[in-house]
Each structure stands twice: as C-alpha cells, then as structure tokens.
Design an enzyme around this catalytic site. Structure first.
Site, short mmCIF file in Angstrom:
data_model
loop_
_atom_site.label_atom_id
_atom_site.label_comp_id
_atom_site.label_asym_id
_atom_site.label_seq_id
_atom_site.Cartn_x
_atom_site.Cartn_y
_atom_site.Cartn_z
N LYS A 43 0.77 -1.19 0.00
CA LYS A 43 -0.10 0.19 0.15
C LYS A 43 0.91 1.25 -0.03
O LYS A 43 1.79 1.37 0.68
CB LYS A 43 -1.00 -0.14 1.16
CG LYS A 43 -1.96 -0.91 1.12
CD LYS A 43 -2.97 -0.88 2.27
CE LYS A 43 -4.09 -1.78 2.15
NZ LYS A 43 -5.08 -1.76 3.29
N ALA A 115 0.02 7.93 -4.91
CA ALA A 115 1.11 7.49 -5.71
C ALA A 115 0.88 6.77 -7.06
O ALA A 115 1.61 6.35 -7.82
CB ALA A 115 2.04 6.29 -4.77
N GLU A 169 -4.07 8.85 5.64
CA GLU A 169 -3.46 7.73 4.82
C GLU A 169 -4.15 6.40 5.28
O GLU A 169 -4.47 6.41 6.54
CB GLU A 169 -2.02 7.84 5.20
CG GLU A 169 -1.08 8.41 4.01
CD GLU A 169 -1.17 7.49 2.69
OE1 GLU A 169 -1.49 6.38 2.85
OE2 GLU A 169 -0.42 7.97 2.07
#
Ligand code: BG6
Ligand code: MG
Length: 225
Positions: A43, A115, A169
C-alpha cells in the site's frame, strides 16, 4: 489547520481492494503466494516497487528481465484499469464527500497526494475533481512514500506550511511520509497497521472538519508546551 492532504486509494475510495485483487491475479499466475497481510506492504508504494516486492517474495527477483517486468506491470495495470472502469460516485467512502464539502466551505486547502498514475482518472469517475486545489503530479515526484516528498509538494502547491497540514492515509508508508513531512497524521485502519499516526480511525465515516480541528488543535497545543 490550513490544509488537508489526502491519499486516494483506501481513503477516498476503496480502490486499495482493486490493487489487491489485480496483484493477486498476477501473483497467482506467477505461482507466488499472496495474501492480505503481505499486501499491507504494497500500500502506498509505486507499481514497479510493488512488483519488485512480489517477485522477491517468490524468490524470482532475478528471473525476469527489465522488459519482462515492464510487461508484468502493464498486465497488472490493465487488470486494475478494468476493475476501476466501473467506479461511480457511489464508491466514495463514507464521510468523505461531506468532509470535502466542509473543508471547501471553510476555505481550507485540499490536495491529493497519491502514488497512483490512475489517480486523476479515479477522481473524475468519483466526480470529486472540483474539490481539489491541487493534485500532486506523481510523475514529477522523485522519491515515493515513505519519503515525505509527495506530501511536502502538496503543501507547497497549496502555499501552506507543512506544520499547518493534516495528512490522511491508509498505508504504513504513507503515515511515515506524513510524519516525515512534519504534518499531523490521520490513519484509516487498525492501530497496528497505522503505527506512528497521531490518530487512527477505523472508518472514514468518523472524519469531519470539527473532529480534525479538535485533534489538530490538541496536537499543536501539546507540541508548544
Ligand atoms: C497507491 C496504492 O495509491 O498507488 C498502491 O496504494 C499502488 O497500491 C500505487 O501500487 C501505484 O498505483 P498505480 O495506479 O500507478 O499502479
Ligand atoms: Mg492508500
């Protein structure tokens, strides 16, 4: 609190599950064991780094040329894109749309620090693009999470100091990146997965402007004592 910088996969929508499924199919085809616990390590990190970790797990790091690896990464991405093509606004995770609305109405900056090269496509599918003052261009980032660069770039794009930012996150690498950037870190998941986070919520449904402001305030007060 002047800005909130969001991760995408697993925070705004449950595409973390699709990454898991797409890597799982590839790993199965290559005969490499793959499970949710191992997937936690993937992740937040890039496609190529994820593939390297999967191949290393199968002791296959040396078995493929760079060209082969490129082909494997493309194969995974094709499966992932097949899965995300069906994403709709109903796939926004609980509490996120109202949080974005509250932040926007309060004049608090909103940035995306994902990302994923598929991030802009997914935001569009979710019909959330208009809420974001900045979507960090991941292709211009030199060091991926856990390096803080992507979160620092998000803050710079918004013109705010890192210390005035909250990062959200669902990945261990992401929490490290937020803390490395000197921001307040909110983890979505379990405390054991979200080590180092300043607060952890089990579900995005727990997030709201007042809740973030309260915790952020307490945190900054503690820091100035
Ligand atoms: C991150 C995900 O957001 O994006 C990772 O947490 C993923 O699992 C990474 O590998 C890169 O995504 P993409 O879409 O560019 O392959
Ligand atoms: Mg994520």
């Amino acid at each position: 609190m002047k800005a909130v910088i969001f991760d995408l996969d697993g925070v705004i929508t449950d595409t973390a599950e699709y990454h898991f499924q797409a890597w799982g199919s590839l790993a199965a085809a290559l005969g490499i064991p793959f499970d949710r616990e191992f997937n936690e390590q993937l992740k937040g990190i890039s496609r190529t780094e994820s593939l390297d970790k999967i191949l290393a797990r199968g002791n296959l790091s040396e078995a493929y040329t760079d060209e082969d690896k490129q082909e494997l990464a493309t194969r995974k991405n094709a499966e992932y894109q097949r899965l995300i093509s069906a994403v709709t606004p109903s796939d926004v995770l609980p509490g996120i749309k109202s949080l974005l609305t509250e932040l926007h109405d309060a004049g608090i900056g909103i940035a995306l620090a994902s990302a994923s090269k598929n991030a802009a496509f997914i935001l569009d599918r979710l019909e959330l693009t208009r809420y974001f003052d900045s979507v960090v261009d991941v292709t211009a980032i030199r060091h991926g999470k856990p390096d803080p660069e992507i979160f620092l770039t998000g803050a710079a794009n918004l013109g705010v100091q890192p210390a005035d930012c909250v990062g959200i996150e669902d990945a261990q690498a992401g929490i490290q990146a937020i803390k490395g950037a000197g921001m307040f870190a909110v983890g979505v998941g379990t405390p054991s997965q979200m080590q180092g986070a300043d607060i952890v919520v089990a579900s995005t449904a727990e997030l709201s402007l007042s809740m973030l402001e309260e915790h952020f305030c307490e945190f900054t007060k503690r820091g100035s004592l």
